[in-house]
Design a protein around this motif. Structure first.
Motif, short mmCIF file in Angstrom:
data_model
loop_
_atom_site.label_atom_id
_atom_site.label_comp_id
_atom_site.label_asym_id
_atom_site.label_seq_id
_atom_site.Cartn_x
_atom_site.Cartn_y
_atom_site.Cartn_z
N ASN A 106 0.84 -1.19 0.00
CA ASN A 106 0.00 0.00 0.00
C ASN A 106 0.88 1.25 0.00
N SER A 107 0.27 2.42 0.10
CA SER A 107 1.04 3.66 -0.03
C SER A 107 2.04 3.85 1.10
N GLY A 108 1.81 3.19 2.24
CA GLY A 108 2.76 3.23 3.34
C GLY A 108 3.80 2.13 3.27
N LEU A 109 3.77 1.35 2.17
CA LEU A 109 4.67 0.22 1.92
C LEU A 109 4.45 -0.93 2.89
N MET A 110 3.23 -1.08 3.37
CA MET A 110 2.85 -2.24 4.17
C MET A 110 2.35 -3.35 3.25
N LEU A 111 2.79 -4.59 3.50
CA LEU A 111 2.38 -5.74 2.71
C LEU A 111 1.27 -6.51 3.43
N PRO A 112 0.21 -6.89 2.71
CA PRO A 112 -0.96 -7.49 3.35
C PRO A 112 -0.91 -9.01 3.40
N GLU A 113 -1.83 -9.55 4.15
CA GLU A 113 -2.06 -10.99 4.19
C GLU A 113 -2.73 -11.46 2.90
N GLN A 114 -3.80 -10.76 2.49
CA GLN A 114 -4.58 -11.16 1.32
C GLN A 114 -4.80 -9.98 0.39
N VAL A 115 -4.95 -10.30 -0.90
CA VAL A 115 -5.21 -9.26 -1.90
C VAL A 115 -6.35 -9.70 -2.81
N TRP A 116 -6.96 -8.69 -3.45
CA TRP A 116 -7.99 -8.95 -4.44
C TRP A 116 -8.00 -7.79 -5.43
N ASN A 117 -8.05 -8.13 -6.69
CA ASN A 117 -8.00 -7.10 -7.74
C ASN A 117 -6.80 -6.18 -7.59
N GLY A 118 -5.67 -6.79 -7.22
CA GLY A 118 -4.43 -6.04 -7.16
C GLY A 118 -4.22 -5.19 -5.93
N ARG A 119 -5.12 -5.25 -4.97
CA ARG A 119 -5.00 -4.42 -3.77
C ARG A 119 -5.21 -5.27 -2.52
N GLY A 120 -4.62 -4.82 -1.43
CA GLY A 120 -4.84 -5.51 -0.17
C GLY A 120 -6.28 -5.41 0.27
N THR A 121 -6.78 -6.48 0.86
CA THR A 121 -8.11 -6.46 1.45
C THR A 121 -8.01 -5.89 2.87
N THR A 122 -9.08 -6.01 3.64
CA THR A 122 -9.01 -5.60 5.04
C THR A 122 -8.51 -6.75 5.92
N SER A 123 -7.70 -7.62 5.33
CA SER A 123 -7.00 -8.67 6.08
C SER A 123 -5.86 -8.05 6.87
N ALA A 124 -5.15 -8.88 7.64
CA ALA A 124 -4.06 -8.40 8.50
C ALA A 124 -2.97 -7.72 7.68
N THR A 125 -2.72 -6.44 8.01
CA THR A 125 -1.73 -5.64 7.29
C THR A 125 -1.06 -4.69 8.29
N PRO A 126 0.26 -4.65 8.38
CA PRO A 126 1.21 -5.50 7.67
C PRO A 126 1.26 -6.91 8.26
N LEU A 127 1.43 -7.90 7.41
CA LEU A 127 1.63 -9.27 7.88
C LEU A 127 3.13 -9.55 7.86
N ALA A 128 3.69 -9.87 9.01
CA ALA A 128 5.14 -10.09 9.09
C ALA A 128 5.59 -11.18 8.14
N TRP A 129 4.82 -12.24 8.02
CA TRP A 129 5.20 -13.36 7.16
C TRP A 129 5.35 -12.90 5.70
N THR A 130 4.46 -12.02 5.23
CA THR A 130 4.57 -11.52 3.86
C THR A 130 5.84 -10.71 3.68
N HIS A 131 6.12 -9.81 4.62
CA HIS A 131 7.37 -9.04 4.54
C HIS A 131 8.58 -9.96 4.61
N ALA A 132 8.52 -11.00 5.44
CA ALA A 132 9.63 -11.95 5.54
C ALA A 132 9.84 -12.68 4.23
N GLN A 133 8.76 -13.05 3.59
CA GLN A 133 8.89 -13.77 2.33
C GLN A 133 9.51 -12.89 1.24
N TYR A 134 9.17 -11.59 1.27
CA TYR A 134 9.78 -10.66 0.33
C TYR A 134 11.28 -10.59 0.55
N VAL A 135 11.68 -10.42 1.80
CA VAL A 135 13.10 -10.33 2.13
C VAL A 135 13.83 -11.60 1.75
#
Length: 600
Positions: A547-576
């Motif tokens: 998102n605009s704050g550079l937080m990575l979400p748990e789930q996405v739909w239509n290219g955007r994060g849903t109202t799922s857990a954001t930031p999700l540490a596991w997603t950021h870890a997977q990116y790293v």
């Protein structure tokens, strides 16, 4: 430090809006930012929502103390756009717009005390009155002080502070936003400057991801890293389901393992060392197993047994080469638990946590954990053959337990998400849960998690059952360039975007969306399959949903994060981790000792 009840000092500010704590539920979980000082002297963390500060955590990361603290202009909040104010610290700026006015607020915490500071500037087309809306949560406390004008103005520049403890807010205000912000930024810059960066990653998102991961570690309980500073859907509103506003603000051994291996890759080995200590000193139970999750002080909350989480410290200890007597004694308890668990590697829950049975992903973790522990035992001059014998037996049998030759998809055989009876060719039915109305044949349920067999070294990337399952999973679960967790996943939103909840006796169907972290796991597999270009594309796919704050979400739909857990540490870890894997040309977390044993 004596906590205060909510006190608003009207230095030059109009009265705040206060709401009864009993009426309060958390804000939506799609946080736009997450910040804290690098210093351990400041046990306070802030999140930003769509209109200002959302939950502030104090005195630890399992305890949200406030719901929101917003600037009101003529009694109304503005709509905020969030962005990093600094590329090398967790400093964030929100640009607000309302009826005839606009403003900016920049947020930091005071590195020397439990206080959040916000520097505010407002410009209006007409004279407007400013106030602060501050809402405590669950009996939380907070003192708010400010330097904003009470009389109507067209332009205002000032600071407000939310502090916890006697005189904390006043002390932070006296220090001033500028001094606090400079010290805050320097703490994060010093941290980042001590780490290397991969060539493959977007630098801004990479740095943000590393800082977010570091920020998820509690300051009173070192090594305790929560899954997310958010409370999605019913976990924020259903007190019977989640009495303590959990479970994301808890420590999960699996998430902690993924975050720790990412931090090892990033060069912060100390984070992983503390994580292993927390697993073995605070989370491990007397019989050797680790519970489903705990508070940051190690108190179990959900207590189901997941064998992949029992194996997590065995794997992490191998990566750290931890062979001291105390650590080995604790690891042996976990390894022996895996061997003695009834019908192992049958698990009470697999990694998506709502089914028991034989799971390829769980079996992969257990086998790899036992092989890694046996290697530590050998390097200490002892005999680990009994652990290797069980690991070898499970590795030989994993296809027989989990790969079907009679299922409805092609090509066959392919791995299932889970089998209830260890017979993947049987038409055994079970309910998927999460508001699925009917039972389903186990042979019709697939899951990308089987790739753990390759990532952890039990199977080759070109194993025929693996390549078959890749094709089946892509046909059944891939959508919009990302993957669902498993067939008919119901952990997500209603068809019209409403929140997930437990809806009985007549369930309202909910739909699990797409998980960006699965793109990272797929990228690790593609590296092993020799397709580096596509693996690099997976890294870009994860980055695309920040998102605009550079937080990575748990789930996405239509290219955007849903109202799922954001930031999700596991997603950021997977990116790293995928970024470093691309640089290395192989998954950096794949244990060589397992690869060598099984020729994978």
């Amino acid at each position: 430090m004596k906590p205060l009840a909510l006190v608003v000092l009207l230095l030059v500010m109009s009265a705040p809006v206060a709401r009864a704590a009993a009426e309060v539920v958390p804000l939506p979980a799609d946080k736009q930012a997450f910040g804290t000082a690098r210093s351990t002297a400041s046990p306070v963390w802030f999140t930003l929502g769509h209109q200002g500060l959302s939950e502030i955590f104090h005195p630890d990361l399992s305890t949200p103390a406030t719901r929101e603290t917003r600037l009101l202009v003529d009694g109304k909040p503005g709509q905020a756009h969030t962005e990093p104010a600094d590329t090398k610290s967790l400093t964030f700026r929100q640009r607000l717009r309302g009826d005839g006015w606009h403003g900016e607020i920049t947020y930091v915490t005071d590195p020397q005390r439990a206080a959040v500071l916000a520097e505010v500037e407002v410009t209006a087309q007409r004279p407007v009155r400013l106030s602060i809306d501050h809402v405590p949560l669950n009996g939380g406390t907070g003192e708010v002080v400010s330097t904003l004008p009470t009389e109507p103005v067209r332009h205002a520049h000032g600071t407000f502070v939310v502090g916890f403890g006697e005189g904390v807010a006043k002390a932070a205000l006296r220090k001033g936003f500028g001094a606090a912000a400079r010290e805050y930024a320097q703490g994060w810059r010093t941290y980042l400057d001590g780490l290397e960066r991969p060539k493959s990653a977007d630098r801004r998102l990479y740095d943000m991801s590393v800082m977010v991961l570091a920020a998820t570690e509690d300051k009173t309980h070192p090594g305790a890293s929560i899954a997310s500073p958010s409370f999605p859907w019913a976990f924020g509103t259903d007190r019977e389901l989640a009495p303590e506003l959990g479970p994301y603000a808890l420590v999960w051994p699996r998430d902690l393992y993924h975050v720790s291996t990412a931090m090892i890759a990033a060069g912060d080995r100390g984070f992983a060392e503390r994580s292993l200590d927390f697993m073995l000193r605070e989370q491990q139970q007397p019989d050797g197993h680790l519970p489903q999750n705990t508070r940051v002080d190690g108190t179990p909350v959900w207590t189901k047994v997941q064998l992949d989480q029992v194996a997590a410290p065995l794997l992490l200890a191998w990566h750290l080469d931890r062979r001291d007597e105390s650590t080995m004694d604790a690891l042996r308890l976990s390894a022996d638990y895996l061997l003695s668990y009834p019908n192992a590697p049958f698990s009470e829950q697999e990694r998506w946590e709502n089914q028991d049975g034989y799971s390829p992903a769980t079996i992969a973790s257990a086998v790899a954990g036992l092989v890694c522990f046996a290697d530590l035992v050998r390097r200490n001059g002892e005999n680990g053959d009994r652990y290797l014998a069980v690991a070898d037996d499970w590795q030989r049998k994993v296809d027989g337990w989990t790969a079907t030759r009679t299922g409805p998809y092609e090509p066959k055989p392919y791995y299932l998400r889970v089998t209830k009876d260890g017979n993947p060719d049987a038409p055994t039915k079970y309910n998927l849960g999460d508001n699925n109305p009917a039972d389903i044949d186990q042979r019709a349920v697939v899951d990308p998690s089987f790739l753990e067999l390759v990532r952890l070294g039990l199977k080759r990337a070109d194993d025929p059952v693996v390549t078959n399952t890749v094709k089946v999973v892509d046909r059944q679960l891939k959508e919009q360039g990302y993957w669902h967790r498993f067939t008919q996943d119901g952990f997500g939103e209603t068809a019209d975007g409403g929140p997930w909840g437990i809806n009985f006796p007549v369930p309202t169907r909910t739909y699990g969306r797409l998980w960006p972290l699965l793109s990272g796991e797929r990228g690790e597999y593609e590296l092993l399959a020799g397709d580096k270009a596509t693996a690099a594309q997976r890294l870009r796919q994860i980055a695309a949903v920040a998102n605009s704050g550079l937080m990575l979400p748990e789930q996405v739909w239509n290219g955007r994060g849903t109202t799922s857990a954001t930031p999700l540490a596991w997603t950021h870890a997977q990116y790293v981790r995928l970024a470093w894997s691309l640089d290395a040309g192989r998954p950096v977390e794949r244990p060589d000792v397992v690869v060598n044993r099984y020729g994978s």
